[in-house]
Design a protein around this motif. Sequence first.
Motif, PDB file in Angstrom:
ATOM      1  N   ALA A 124      18.003 -12.458 -84.306  1.00  0.00           N
ATOM      2  CA  ALA A 124      17.040 -12.208 -83.246  1.00  0.00           C
ATOM      3  C   ALA A 124      16.047 -11.168 -83.745  1.00  0.00           C
ATOM      4  N   ILE A 125      14.775 -11.369 -83.464  1.00  0.00           N
ATOM      5  CA  ILE A 125      13.734 -10.442 -83.888  1.00  0.00           C
ATOM      6  C   ILE A 125      13.053  -9.853 -82.656  1.00  0.00           C
ATOM      7  N   GLY A 126      13.022  -8.544 -82.589  1.00  0.00           N
ATOM      8  CA  GLY A 126      12.373  -7.859 -81.493  1.00  0.00           C
ATOM      9  C   GLY A 126      11.187  -7.043 -81.970  1.00  0.00           C
ATOM     10  N   TRP A 127      10.219  -6.882 -81.087  1.00  0.00           N
ATOM     11  CA  TRP A 127       9.088  -5.995 -81.315  1.00  0.00           C
ATOM     12  C   TRP A 127       9.226  -4.783 -80.403  1.00  0.00           C
ATOM     13  N   PHE A 128       9.030  -3.614 -80.968  1.00  0.00           N
ATOM     14  CA  PHE A 128       9.084  -2.354 -80.246  1.00  0.00           C
ATOM     15  C   PHE A 128       7.812  -1.562 -80.536  1.00  0.00           C
ATOM     16  N   ARG A 129       7.492  -0.627 -79.671  1.00  0.00           N
ATOM     17  CA  ARG A 129       6.343   0.230 -79.914  1.00  0.00           C
ATOM     18  C   ARG A 129       6.638   1.641 -79.436  1.00  0.00           C
ATOM     19  N   GLN A 130       5.931   2.586 -80.032  1.00  0.00           N
ATOM     20  CA  GLN A 130       6.132   3.979 -79.684  1.00  0.00           C
ATOM     21  C   GLN A 130       4.809   4.729 -79.796  1.00  0.00           C
ATOM     22  N   ALA A 131       4.410   5.358 -78.708  1.00  0.00           N
ATOM     23  CA  ALA A 131       3.251   6.227 -78.702  1.00  0.00           C
ATOM     24  C   ALA A 131       3.703   7.653 -78.966  1.00  0.00           C
ATOM     25  N   PRO A 132       2.824   8.509 -79.488  1.00  0.00           N
ATOM     26  CA  PRO A 132       3.204   9.897 -79.755  1.00  0.00           C
ATOM     27  C   PRO A 132       3.781  10.579 -78.518  1.00  0.00           C
ATOM     28  N   GLN A 150       6.267   9.701 -76.820  1.00  0.00           N
ATOM     29  CA  GLN A 150       6.859   8.766 -75.886  1.00  0.00           C
ATOM     30  C   GLN A 150       8.107   8.118 -76.468  1.00  0.00           C
ATOM     31  N   GLU A 151       8.920   7.612 -75.585  1.00  0.00           N
ATOM     32  CA  GLU A 151      10.130   6.912 -75.991  1.00  0.00           C
ATOM     33  C   GLU A 151       9.775   5.533 -76.534  1.00  0.00           C
ATOM     34  N   ARG A 152      10.464   5.119 -77.563  1.00  0.00           N
ATOM     35  CA  ARG A 152      10.252   3.786 -78.098  1.00  0.00           C
ATOM     36  C   ARG A 152      10.711   2.746 -77.078  1.00  0.00           C
ATOM     37  N   GLU A 153       9.883   1.738 -76.854  1.00  0.00           N
ATOM     38  CA  GLU A 153      10.208   0.725 -75.873  1.00  0.00           C
ATOM     39  C   GLU A 153      10.178  -0.667 -76.486  1.00  0.00           C
ATOM     40  N   GLY A 154      11.021  -1.517 -75.944  1.00  0.00           N
ATOM     41  CA  GLY A 154      11.003  -2.905 -76.351  1.00  0.00           C
ATOM     42  C   GLY A 154       9.806  -3.613 -75.764  1.00  0.00           C
ATOM     43  N   VAL A 155       9.127  -4.406 -76.569  1.00  0.00           N
ATOM     44  CA  VAL A 155       7.938  -5.135 -76.146  1.00  0.00           C
ATOM     45  C   VAL A 155       8.236  -6.617 -75.957  1.00  0.00           C
ATOM     46  N   SER A 156       8.884  -7.203 -76.939  1.00  0.00           N
ATOM     47  CA  SER A 156       9.164  -8.626 -76.896  1.00  0.00           C
ATOM     48  C   SER A 156      10.297  -8.947 -77.848  1.00  0.00           C
ATOM     49  N   CYS A 157      10.918 -10.095 -77.634  1.00  0.00           N
ATOM     50  CA  CYS A 157      12.001 -10.519 -78.509  1.00  0.00           C
ATOM     51  C   CYS A 157      12.083 -12.035 -78.502  1.00  0.00           C
ATOM     52  N   ARG A 208      -0.193 -11.522 -71.635  1.00  0.00           N
ATOM     53  CA  ARG A 208      -1.144 -11.069 -72.643  1.00  0.00           C
ATOM     54  C   ARG A 208      -0.616 -11.220 -74.060  1.00  0.00           C
ATOM     55  N   PHE A 209       0.683 -11.059 -74.240  1.00  0.00           N
ATOM     56  CA  PHE A 209       1.312 -11.150 -75.564  1.00  0.00           C
ATOM     57  C   PHE A 209       2.136 -12.422 -75.651  1.00  0.00           C
ATOM     58  N   ILE A 210       2.173 -13.017 -76.828  1.00  0.00           N
ATOM     59  CA  ILE A 210       2.985 -14.200 -77.074  1.00  0.00           C
ATOM     60  C   ILE A 210       3.735 -14.024 -78.386  1.00  0.00           C
ATOM     61  N   ILE A 211       5.040 -14.212 -78.335  1.00  0.00           N
ATOM     62  CA  ILE A 211       5.851 -14.140 -79.536  1.00  0.00           C
ATOM     63  C   ILE A 211       6.143 -15.559 -80.017  1.00  0.00           C
ATOM     64  N   SER A 212       6.110 -15.757 -81.314  1.00  0.00           N
ATOM     65  CA  SER A 212       6.370 -17.067 -81.890  1.00  0.00           C
ATOM     66  C   SER A 212       6.961 -16.889 -83.285  1.00  0.00           C
ATOM     67  N   ARG A 213       7.367 -17.989 -83.887  1.00  0.00           N
ATOM     68  CA  ARG A 213       7.937 -17.897 -85.221  1.00  0.00           C
ATOM     69  C   ARG A 213       7.590 -19.099 -86.065  1.00  0.00           C
ATOM     70  N   ASP A 214       7.628 -18.905 -87.377  1.00  0.00           N
ATOM     71  CA  ASP A 214       7.480 -19.962 -88.361  1.00  0.00           C
ATOM     72  C   ASP A 214       8.724 -19.874 -89.235  1.00  0.00           C
ATOM     73  N   VAL A 215       9.677 -20.744 -88.985  1.00  0.00           N
ATOM     74  CA  VAL A 215      10.954 -20.677 -89.688  1.00  0.00           C
ATOM     75  C   VAL A 215      10.769 -20.863 -91.190  1.00  0.00           C
ATOM     76  N   ALA A 216       9.883 -21.774 -91.584  1.00  0.00           N
ATOM     77  CA  ALA A 216       9.664 -22.037 -93.004  1.00  0.00           C
ATOM     78  C   ALA A 216       9.196 -20.793 -93.739  1.00  0.00           C
ATOM     79  N   LYS A 217       8.429 -19.955 -93.056  1.00  0.00           N
ATOM     80  CA  LYS A 217       7.926 -18.725 -93.651  1.00  0.00           C
ATOM     81  C   LYS A 217       8.800 -17.521 -93.337  1.00  0.00           C
ATOM     82  N   ASN A 218       9.852 -17.731 -92.559  1.00  0.00           N
ATOM     83  CA  ASN A 218      10.736 -16.649 -92.135  1.00  0.00           C
ATOM     84  C   ASN A 218       9.942 -15.514 -91.488  1.00  0.00           C
ATOM     85  N   THR A 219       8.980 -15.887 -90.670  1.00  0.00           N
ATOM     86  CA  THR A 219       8.062 -14.920 -90.090  1.00  0.00           C
ATOM     87  C   THR A 219       7.979 -15.079 -88.581  1.00  0.00           C
ATOM     88  N   VAL A 220       7.992 -13.956 -87.893  1.00  0.00           N
ATOM     89  CA  VAL A 220       7.777 -13.895 -86.454  1.00  0.00           C
ATOM     90  C   VAL A 220       6.426 -13.246 -86.201  1.00  0.00           C
TER      91      VAL A 220
END
Length: 123
Positions: free
Chosen positions: A33-41, A43-50, A67-79
């Motif tokens: 599973a791949i998650g995206w997180f973000r952190q502002a100075p 501030q607590e790190r928060e989960g954005v998407s997974c 506003r945000f869309i998560i996707s993947r390309d399995v062949a490229k092993n990239t999210v």
Amino acid sequence: QLQVVESGGGSVQPGGSLTLSCTASGFTLDRVAIGWFRQAPGQEREGVSCIARGGTAFSYVDSVKGRFIISRDVAKNTVYLRMDNLRPEDTGLYYCAGRLTHCSPLTENFHSWGQGTQVSVSS
């Protein structure tokens, strides 16, 4: 060993768009599973998407839904994280992270982290 590397950050004006990339190595995306997180100075790190390891289940924090869309390309092993209509409050250091089970909004449940890519949204 699972490793992830993120890229694609930058500086944009409000309403602009960016697409972040997270490339995994060591395991196919079907195993992680791949998650995206973000952190502002200061501030607590928060989960954005997974994206779940099956690639058919997704989650988003309420502030980015529509506003945000998560996707993947399995062949490229990239999210990817497509970010549209960016707002100043989206500013922060964005990380991708992996785990060998299911998605989680908690940073403590992810064991493989990238170094982060900066997203800055300002006029």
